[in-house]
Design an enzyme around this catalytic site. Structure first.
Site, PDB file in Angstrom:
ATOM      1  N   GLY A 172     -25.762 -38.109  12.168  1.00 57.48           N
ATOM      2  CA  GLY A 172     -26.396 -37.080  12.996  1.00 57.48           C
ATOM      3  C   GLY A 172     -25.494 -36.524  14.080  1.00 57.48           C
ATOM      4  O   GLY A 172     -25.957 -35.855  14.992  1.00 57.48           O
ATOM      5  N   ASP A 196     -32.108 -22.909  16.388  1.00 57.72           N
ATOM      6  CA  ASP A 196     -30.933 -22.071  16.078  1.00 57.72           C
ATOM      7  C   ASP A 196     -31.186 -21.106  14.930  1.00 57.72           C
ATOM      8  O   ASP A 196     -30.744 -19.956  14.962  1.00 57.72           O
ATOM      9  CB  ASP A 196     -29.650 -22.905  15.861  1.00 57.72           C
ATOM     10  CG  ASP A 196     -29.687 -23.878  14.709  1.00 57.72           C
ATOM     11  OD1 ASP A 196     -30.788 -24.151  14.163  1.00 57.72           O
ATOM     12  OD2 ASP A 196     -28.608 -24.384  14.327  1.00 57.72           O
ATOM     13  N   ASP A 212     -24.192 -26.385  14.957  1.00 57.81           N
ATOM     14  CA  ASP A 212     -23.228 -27.483  14.859  1.00 57.81           C
ATOM     15  C   ASP A 212     -21.798 -26.961  14.733  1.00 57.81           C
ATOM     16  O   ASP A 212     -20.898 -27.363  15.477  1.00 57.81           O
ATOM     17  CB  ASP A 212     -23.578 -28.374  13.665  1.00 57.81           C
ATOM     18  CG  ASP A 212     -25.006 -28.882  13.758  1.00 57.81           C
ATOM     19  OD1 ASP A 212     -25.493 -29.070  14.883  1.00 57.81           O
ATOM     20  OD2 ASP A 212     -25.637 -29.063  12.707  1.00 57.81           O
ATOM     21  N   SER A 234     -22.767 -34.657  13.194  1.00 56.39           N
ATOM     22  CA  SER A 234     -22.066 -33.534  12.557  1.00 56.39           C
ATOM     23  C   SER A 234     -20.743 -33.910  11.896  1.00 56.39           C
ATOM     24  O   SER A 234     -19.777 -33.140  11.933  1.00 56.39           O
ATOM     25  CB  SER A 234     -21.839 -32.397  13.559  1.00 56.39           C
ATOM     26  OG  SER A 234     -23.033 -31.696  13.760  1.00 56.39           O
TER      27      SER A 234
HETATM   28  C1  GLA Z   1     -29.088 -29.672  12.043  1.00 56.06           C
HETATM   29  C2  GLA Z   1     -28.599 -28.281  11.638  1.00 56.06           C
HETATM   30  C3  GLA Z   1     -28.535 -27.350  12.854  1.00 56.06           C
HETATM   31  C4  GLA Z   1     -29.819 -27.380  13.666  1.00 56.06           C
HETATM   32  C5  GLA Z   1     -30.261 -28.811  13.934  1.00 56.06           C
HETATM   33  C6  GLA Z   1     -31.615 -28.864  14.612  1.00 56.06           C
HETATM   34  O1  GLA Z   1     -28.151 -30.305  12.855  1.00 56.06           O
HETATM   35  O2  GLA Z   1     -27.332 -28.350  11.033  1.00 56.06           O
HETATM   36  O3  GLA Z   1     -28.230 -26.045  12.431  1.00 56.06           O
HETATM   37  O4  GLA Z   1     -30.825 -26.639  13.026  1.00 56.06           O
HETATM   38  O5  GLA Z   1     -30.330 -29.573  12.733  1.00 56.06           O
HETATM   39  O6  GLA Z   1     -31.527 -28.318  15.881  1.00 56.06           O
END
Ligand code: GLA
Length: 332
Positions: A102, A19, A146, A104
């Site tokens: 993990g 991303d 996320d 969010s």
């Molecule tokens: C975390 C970050 C995202 C993304 C992921 C890996 O979740 O917050 O922005 O970079 O790692 O894909």
């Protein structure tokens, strides 16, 4: 009257560490939520949390969110510093998203805070604002996936997301499929090698231009072996996301599963964001009857693994379902 700002967690089916170079990802907002039940307050933000011993009390103007205590208040303060709202709130936070797992949890809190403080704008603007808030609060240069998936979720669909164009194409999840998330290890991206990976991708881009447009042979030609491996992952992972969207749409779960397993191997070997317990979990999952594919999901260095399975194939983990993005509703 009290209202509820509600923001879901997310799981990424494929496309990790793409991303922040404007690449492709394939997340979905899931049926675990952070809720803030709130009422207006003229000149301060007061939040208590069911999961935290200490409440947060903040003014409406904040310059440096990193000094706020208790620590969970930094995510709130990051949003406040970006919004400089004209009024405050008093509210209570509850969540069914595992904290630091993990999925969010911090991003859902940020999005819910922004909505409770009266954010009015598009999902893209909400995602950008809360991404800046997260970057300021944590000091980690995370991408937009996320917050964007939390803001733009569509019930019944995963999201083919272009993090460069900031567009989302909802892709229906086929019937007869479980998405299962297993929590493996607590993690925080603060102090992890996440920022190193962002810097390594920037180094690759200085040599060959934007990774989202680079070919496999561009990546193969990079001089530094570490930078080369990182770029090889990103270029191949973008293609895997495209292929995954096609396979899922065609109901070809065998191909979709194989792409997930290849994604995990790339994150383990080329991008080096997995850890042995995640590798073991993925190996165990893919050897289980009824599992189409599995991989680590998200930033890595711990966190969760995600599997696509036949219904009921796994006894362990959470079967998650795609839901609509964050919103504000009246409390009943
Ligand atoms: C975390 C970050 C995202 C993304 C992921 C890996 O979740 O917050 O922005 O970079 O790692 O894909």
């Amino acid at each position: 009257m009290t209202r509820i700002a509600r923001a879901p967690g997310r799981v990424n089916l494929i496309g990790d560490h793409t991303d922040y170079t404007g690449g492709l990802v394939f997340p979905m907002a899931v049926d675990r939520w952070t809720d803030i039940e709130f009422e207006p307050l003229p000149d301060a933000i007061e939040l208590a949390s069911a999961d935290e011993p200490e409440p947060v009390r903040l003014p409406l103007r904040i310059d440096d969110p990193t000094t706020v205590t208790p620590a969970w208040g930094r995510y709130v303060a990051g949003v406040v510093s970006e919004m400089s709202p004209t009024h405050g709130i008093r509210g209570h936070v509850t969540t069914t998203i595992p904290i630091g797992g993990g999925m969010s949890s911090s991003h859902a809190l940020e999005v819910a805070v922004a909505l409770a403080l009266g954010f009015a704008g598009t999902a893209v603007d909400l995602a950008k604002l809360t991404q800046r808030a997260e970057n300021r609060a944590s000091g980690v240069p995370t991408g937009i996936m996320d917050q964007f998936s939390i803001a733009a979720g569509v019930a019944g669909h995963a999201l083919l997301m272009d993090c460069g164009a900031l567009t989302v194409t909802p892709v229906p999840l086929p019937e007869g499929l479980d998405v299962v998330v297993q929590f493996i290890a607590h993690r925080t991206l603060v102090g992890s090698a996440y920022a190193d990976r962002v810097a390594e991708c920037a180094a690759a881009e200085r040599e060959i231009g934007p990774l989202r447009e680079a070919s496999a042979s561009d990546a193969d030609g990079l001089h530094d072996p570490v930078v080369r491996r990182r770029a090889q992952h990103v270029v191949a992972e973008n293609q895997r996301v495209r292929d995954f969207a096609v396979a899922l749409t065609a109901g070809d779960l065998r191909t979709a599963g194989a792409l997930m397993v290849a994604s995990h191997a790339s994150l383990r070997d080329l991008y080096e964001t997995s850890i042995p317990v995640m590798d073991e979990a993925v190996e165990r999952l893919v050897a289980t009857p009824g599992v189409h594919g599995a991989r680590m999901t998200g930033g890595g260095f711990g966190g969760c693994v995600v599997a696509l399975t036949e219904p009921g194939a796994l006894g362990d983990g959470w079967v998650v379902h795609p839901v609509d993005g964050a919103s504000v509703v009246d409390a009943v």
